[in-house]
Each structure stands twice: as structure tokens, then as C-alpha cells.
Motif scaffolding. Structure first.
Motif, PDB file in Angstrom:
ATOM      1  N   ALA A  22      -3.635   4.549  -1.399  1.00 58.79           N
ATOM      2  CA  ALA A  22      -3.343   4.187  -2.397  1.00 58.79           C
ATOM      3  C   ALA A  22      -2.017   3.358  -2.089  1.00 58.79           C
ATOM      4  CB  ALA A  22      -3.181   5.500  -2.661  1.00 58.79           C
ATOM      5  N   PRO A  23      -2.079   2.839  -3.286  1.00 57.76           N
ATOM      6  CA  PRO A  23      -0.568   1.784  -3.948  1.00 57.76           C
ATOM      7  C   PRO A  23       0.259   2.826  -4.327  1.00 57.76           C
ATOM      8  CG  PRO A  23      -2.291   1.019  -5.339  1.00 57.76           C
ATOM      9  CD  PRO A  23      -3.264   2.207  -4.930  1.00 57.76           C
ATOM     10  N   LEU A  24       1.552   2.729  -3.919  1.00 60.93           N
ATOM     11  CA  LEU A  24       2.849   3.637  -4.251  1.00 60.93           C
ATOM     12  C   LEU A  24       3.300   3.188  -6.053  1.00 60.93           C
ATOM     13  CD1 LEU A  24       5.375   3.568  -0.874  1.00 60.93           C
ATOM     14  CD2 LEU A  24       3.148   5.348  -1.404  1.00 60.93           C
ATOM     15  N   ARG A  42       5.545  -9.687   0.587  1.00 59.29           N
ATOM     16  CA  ARG A  42       4.832  -9.051   1.431  1.00 59.29           C
ATOM     17  C   ARG A  42       4.661  -7.465   1.286  1.00 59.29           C
ATOM     18  NH1 ARG A  42       4.697  -9.283   7.265  1.00 59.29           N
ATOM     19  NH2 ARG A  42       1.902  -9.275   7.683  1.00 59.29           N
ATOM     20  N   LEU A  43       5.680  -6.908   0.994  1.00 57.40           N
ATOM     21  CA  LEU A  43       5.525  -4.866   0.965  1.00 57.40           C
ATOM     22  C   LEU A  43       3.925  -4.754   0.507  1.00 57.40           C
ATOM     23  CD1 LEU A  43       8.678  -4.585   0.859  1.00 57.40           C
ATOM     24  CD2 LEU A  43       7.435  -4.137   3.020  1.00 57.40           C
ATOM     25  N   ALA A  44       4.139  -5.454  -0.296  1.00 55.25           N
ATOM     26  CA  ALA A  44       2.404  -4.891  -1.360  1.00 55.25           C
ATOM     27  C   ALA A  44       1.170  -5.249  -0.615  1.00 55.25           C
ATOM     28  CB  ALA A  44       2.387  -5.782  -2.784  1.00 55.25           C
ATOM     29  N   GLU A  45       1.728  -5.603   0.639  1.00 57.45           N
ATOM     30  CA  GLU A  45      -0.046  -5.695   2.147  1.00 57.45           C
ATOM     31  C   GLU A  45       0.334  -4.379   2.082  1.00 57.45           C
ATOM     32  OE1 GLU A  45       0.263  -8.639   4.670  1.00 57.45           O
ATOM     33  OE2 GLU A  45       1.035 -10.814   3.111  1.00 57.45           O
ATOM     34  N   VAL A  46       0.606  -3.658   2.182  1.00 59.72           N
ATOM     35  CA  VAL A  46       1.038  -2.292   2.464  1.00 59.72           C
ATOM     36  C   VAL A  46      -0.186  -1.134   1.732  1.00 59.72           C
ATOM     37  CG1 VAL A  46       2.700  -2.020   4.152  1.00 59.72           C
ATOM     38  CG2 VAL A  46       2.832  -0.415   2.169  1.00 59.72           C
ATOM     39  N   ASP A  47       0.032  -1.181   0.735  1.00 62.91           N
ATOM     40  CA  ASP A  47      -0.918  -0.864  -0.320  1.00 62.91           C
ATOM     41  C   ASP A  47      -2.585  -1.134   0.214  1.00 62.91           C
ATOM     42  OD1 ASP A  47       0.971   0.224  -1.702  1.00 62.91           O
ATOM     43  OD2 ASP A  47       0.691  -1.589  -3.541  1.00 62.91           O
ATOM     44  N   HIS A  48      -2.807  -1.708   0.682  1.00 63.78           N
ATOM     45  CA  HIS A  48      -4.422  -1.789   1.303  1.00 63.78           C
ATOM     46  C   HIS A  48      -4.404  -1.921   2.640  1.00 63.78           C
ATOM     47  CE1 HIS A  48      -4.727  -3.373  -3.256  1.00 63.78           C
ATOM     48  NE2 HIS A  48      -4.006  -4.291  -2.847  1.00 63.78           N
TER      49      HIS A  48
END
Length: 85
Positions: A22-24, A42-48
Motif C-alpha cells: 500500500a502506498p505511504l 524512484r522511491l515511489a516504486e516501493v509503493d507497489h
């Protein structure tokens, strides 16, 4: 002390499913440096990704940010006509 045995726990057919990624919801503010902004985006990739996939992204972003900081300490290369007498 009691010699009674505890009652066995009944097993159910329902399988436990862990929650998915789940996205932070952390907002990124632009820094004004395109290379840094690209690394942070690129840190947004960890949301998925599942949690075990976060480390690879974090390490890559960290390496990229370190490289950007290191490049700030590198003196600029002389241009071809800077050494005029």
C-alpha cells in the motif's frame, strides 16, 4: 496442578492472506535538481513492491544520491580555451 489437557485448537479452511503493498502517501517536493528529483521519484516504486523488494530500490537511490553529492566536489574540467596566455 490440573491434569486436564487443553482443548485442541480447531484448524479452519480459511487461509491467512497478508495485506498487499500500500502506498505511504508521502508527497515529494521538487528540489530543483533534475538528477536528484529523478532519484527521489524512484522511491515511489516501493509503493507497489512487497517489503522484501524495498531494499534494492533504497540502495539504488542511495547510490545515485551519493554520486550526485560526490559530483558537487569534483572541480569542473577546463574548457579548451581556458588556458590562454
Amino acid at each position: 496442578m490440573s491434569d486436564e489437557m487443553p482443548e485442541p485448537v480447531e484448524e479452519t479452511d480459511e487461509a491467512y492472506e497478508p495485506a498487499g503493498p500500500a502506498p505511504l502517501g508521502v508527497a515529494l517536493e521538487p528540489t530543483g535538481h533534475p538528477a536528484v528529483d529523478a532519484r527521489l521519484a524512484r522511491l515511489a516504486e516501493v509503493d507497489h513492491l512487497p517489503a522484501d523488494g524495498h531494499l534494492e530500490v533504497y540502495e539504488d537511490v542511495h547510490r545515485g544520491l551519493r554520486a550526485e553529492l560526490t559530483s558537487l566536489d569534483t572541480p569542473p574540467a577546463p574548457r579548451p580555451y581556458d588556458n590562454r596566455s
